[in-house]
Design an enzyme around this catalytic site. Sequence first.
Site, PDB file in Angstrom:
ATOM      1  N   ASP A  82       0.688  -0.938  -0.282  1.00  0.00           N
ATOM      2  CA  ASP A  82      -0.372  -0.133   0.044  1.00  0.00           C
ATOM      3  C   ASP A  82       0.638   1.481   0.074  1.00  0.00           C
ATOM      4  O   ASP A  82       1.951   1.368   0.414  1.00  0.00           O
ATOM      5  CB  ASP A  82      -1.260  -0.026   1.382  1.00  0.00           C
ATOM      6  CG  ASP A  82      -2.388   0.635   1.159  1.00  0.00           C
ATOM      7  OD1 ASP A  82      -2.094   0.635  -0.217  1.00  0.00           O
ATOM      8  OD2 ASP A  82      -2.687   1.630   1.986  1.00  0.00           O
ATOM      9  N   ASP A 104       2.356   5.313  -5.816  1.00  0.00           N
ATOM     10  CA  ASP A 104       1.484   6.697  -5.106  1.00  0.00           C
ATOM     11  C   ASP A 104       2.735   7.255  -5.388  1.00  0.00           C
ATOM     12  O   ASP A 104       3.318   7.451  -4.494  1.00  0.00           O
ATOM     13  CB  ASP A 104       1.609   6.366  -3.566  1.00  0.00           C
ATOM     14  CG  ASP A 104       0.599   7.658  -3.204  1.00  0.00           C
ATOM     15  OD1 ASP A 104       0.289   8.742  -3.964  1.00  0.00           O
ATOM     16  OD2 ASP A 104       0.292   8.279  -1.933  1.00  0.00           O
ATOM     17  N   GLU A 134      -2.820   5.818  -7.664  1.00  0.00           N
ATOM     18  CA  GLU A 134      -3.855   7.718  -6.792  1.00  0.00           C
ATOM     19  C   GLU A 134      -3.445   8.633  -7.050  1.00  0.00           C
ATOM     20  O   GLU A 134      -2.753   8.948  -7.874  1.00  0.00           O
ATOM     21  CB  GLU A 134      -3.462   7.500  -5.121  1.00  0.00           C
ATOM     22  CG  GLU A 134      -4.961   8.919  -4.594  1.00  0.00           C
ATOM     23  CD  GLU A 134      -4.573   9.263  -3.496  1.00  0.00           C
ATOM     24  OE1 GLU A 134      -3.985   9.821  -3.033  1.00  0.00           O
ATOM     25  OE2 GLU A 134      -3.834   8.082  -2.211  1.00  0.00           O
ATOM     26  N   HIS A 208     -10.556   4.736  -0.487  1.00  0.00           N
ATOM     27  CA  HIS A 208      -9.548   4.688   0.005  1.00  0.00           C
ATOM     28  C   HIS A 208      -9.689   5.218   1.487  1.00  0.00           C
ATOM     29  O   HIS A 208     -10.594   5.798   1.644  1.00  0.00           O
ATOM     30  CB  HIS A 208      -7.576   5.468  -0.153  1.00  0.00           C
ATOM     31  CG  HIS A 208      -7.084   4.421  -0.596  1.00  0.00           C
ATOM     32  ND1 HIS A 208      -5.503   4.346  -0.416  1.00  0.00           N
ATOM     33  CD2 HIS A 208      -7.227   4.083  -1.629  1.00  0.00           C
ATOM     34  CE1 HIS A 208      -4.977   4.063  -0.907  1.00  0.00           C
ATOM     35  NE2 HIS A 208      -5.841   3.124  -1.930  1.00  0.00           N
ATOM     36  N   ASN A 230     -10.216  -0.536   1.855  1.00  0.00           N
ATOM     37  CA  ASN A 230      -8.863  -0.401   2.684  1.00  0.00           C
ATOM     38  C   ASN A 230      -9.215   0.107   3.800  1.00  0.00           C
ATOM     39  O   ASN A 230     -10.294   1.459   4.144  1.00  0.00           O
ATOM     40  CB  ASN A 230      -7.984   0.538   2.438  1.00  0.00           C
ATOM     41  CG  ASN A 230      -7.164   0.280   0.843  1.00  0.00           C
ATOM     42  OD1 ASN A 230      -7.588  -0.661   0.223  1.00  0.00           O
ATOM     43  ND2 ASN A 230      -6.231   0.916   0.426  1.00  0.00           N
ATOM     44  N   VAL A 231      -8.745  -1.200   5.079  1.00  0.00           N
ATOM     45  CA  VAL A 231      -9.420  -0.568   6.046  1.00  0.00           C
ATOM     46  C   VAL A 231      -7.448  -0.984   6.845  1.00  0.00           C
ATOM     47  O   VAL A 231      -7.451  -1.715   7.300  1.00  0.00           O
ATOM     48  CB  VAL A 231     -10.171  -1.692   6.800  1.00  0.00           C
ATOM     49  CG1 VAL A 231     -10.320  -1.771   7.856  1.00  0.00           C
ATOM     50  CG2 VAL A 231     -11.545  -1.543   6.019  1.00  0.00           C
ATOM     51  N   ALA A 232      -7.818  -0.295   7.718  1.00  0.00           N
ATOM     52  CA  ALA A 232      -5.919   0.107   8.464  1.00  0.00           C
ATOM     53  C   ALA A 232      -6.535   0.702   9.690  1.00  0.00           C
ATOM     54  O   ALA A 232      -6.445  -0.780  10.235  1.00  0.00           O
ATOM     55  CB  ALA A 232      -5.198   0.752   7.277  1.00  0.00           C
TER      56      ALA A 232
END
Length: 284
Positions: A82, A104, A134, A208, A230-232
């Site tokens: 990521d 990115d 992105e 995101h 996305n889960v962070a």
Amino acid sequence: MALVSSTPMLQQARKQGYGIVAFNVHTLEMLQAVVDAAEESRSPLILQTTVGTVKHLGIEYIANAARTAAEKARIPIALHLDHCQSFELIIQCIRAGYTSVMIDQSMHPFEKNVEMTKKVVEVARALNVNVEAELGKVGGVEDDIHVDEDMASLADPNECQRFVELTGVSTLAPAIGTAHGIYKGEPNIDFQRIEAIAGIVEVPLVLHGGSGIPEAQVKRCVALGMAKMNVATELKNAFTNSLQRFFVEHPNDLDPRSYMSIAKTVVKQLALQKMELCGCTNKA
């Protein structure tokens, strides 16, 4: 089953109108917990690591743990890097077995973003590795990447279309009003912008900043074309909070197997909720 590219699973998700959850994991226990959740719910899964986690654990340790999980699992699992700004680190991760990478370059002008993304795509495509990029700037904090709220910028739909055509990128994360981290208030998501981008961009779109978005808004984003969420932060906080509670309640229990097993259960339950929310249960 070996680790797989996330491209086919995300294309299927986009086509059928559900989302696949990508979980940022920082420990073996977190990895095991989300894999267990995906197995139980029969969900396709994307394991994610940040650049900071790669530096902390080591590329080979992460790749081998993910590879072992995929070989034992009955569901498709991809391993994703990521928010990486380094071409060299991306190549190292691909060589180690990562099946998806994010280059990115959103902090640079459009032309520079295109140039660097295209460079990664040229390498990754030959190896069947998914590439995510992105456009616009998602606010908040992701590892050592800080984007202040007043510096965040939303993606232009026409630029998104042109960017995909110029780079050949597999998946696109357009900035649409979400932010990394936990929201202080209601997120200001531009749903019309998502709809406009999805209307002219065929590749799967990535949401995101998925931690803490109200359920109704997540479902609307997925319905409009967001095939990956996305889960962070939410996952990391649940893991850490469970450890904090354990030591308050059991200050003399110093066996890592005791508190890590509880943390795994907490993370697994959260992962199950997110998979159900995005509609990817029973889609493996």
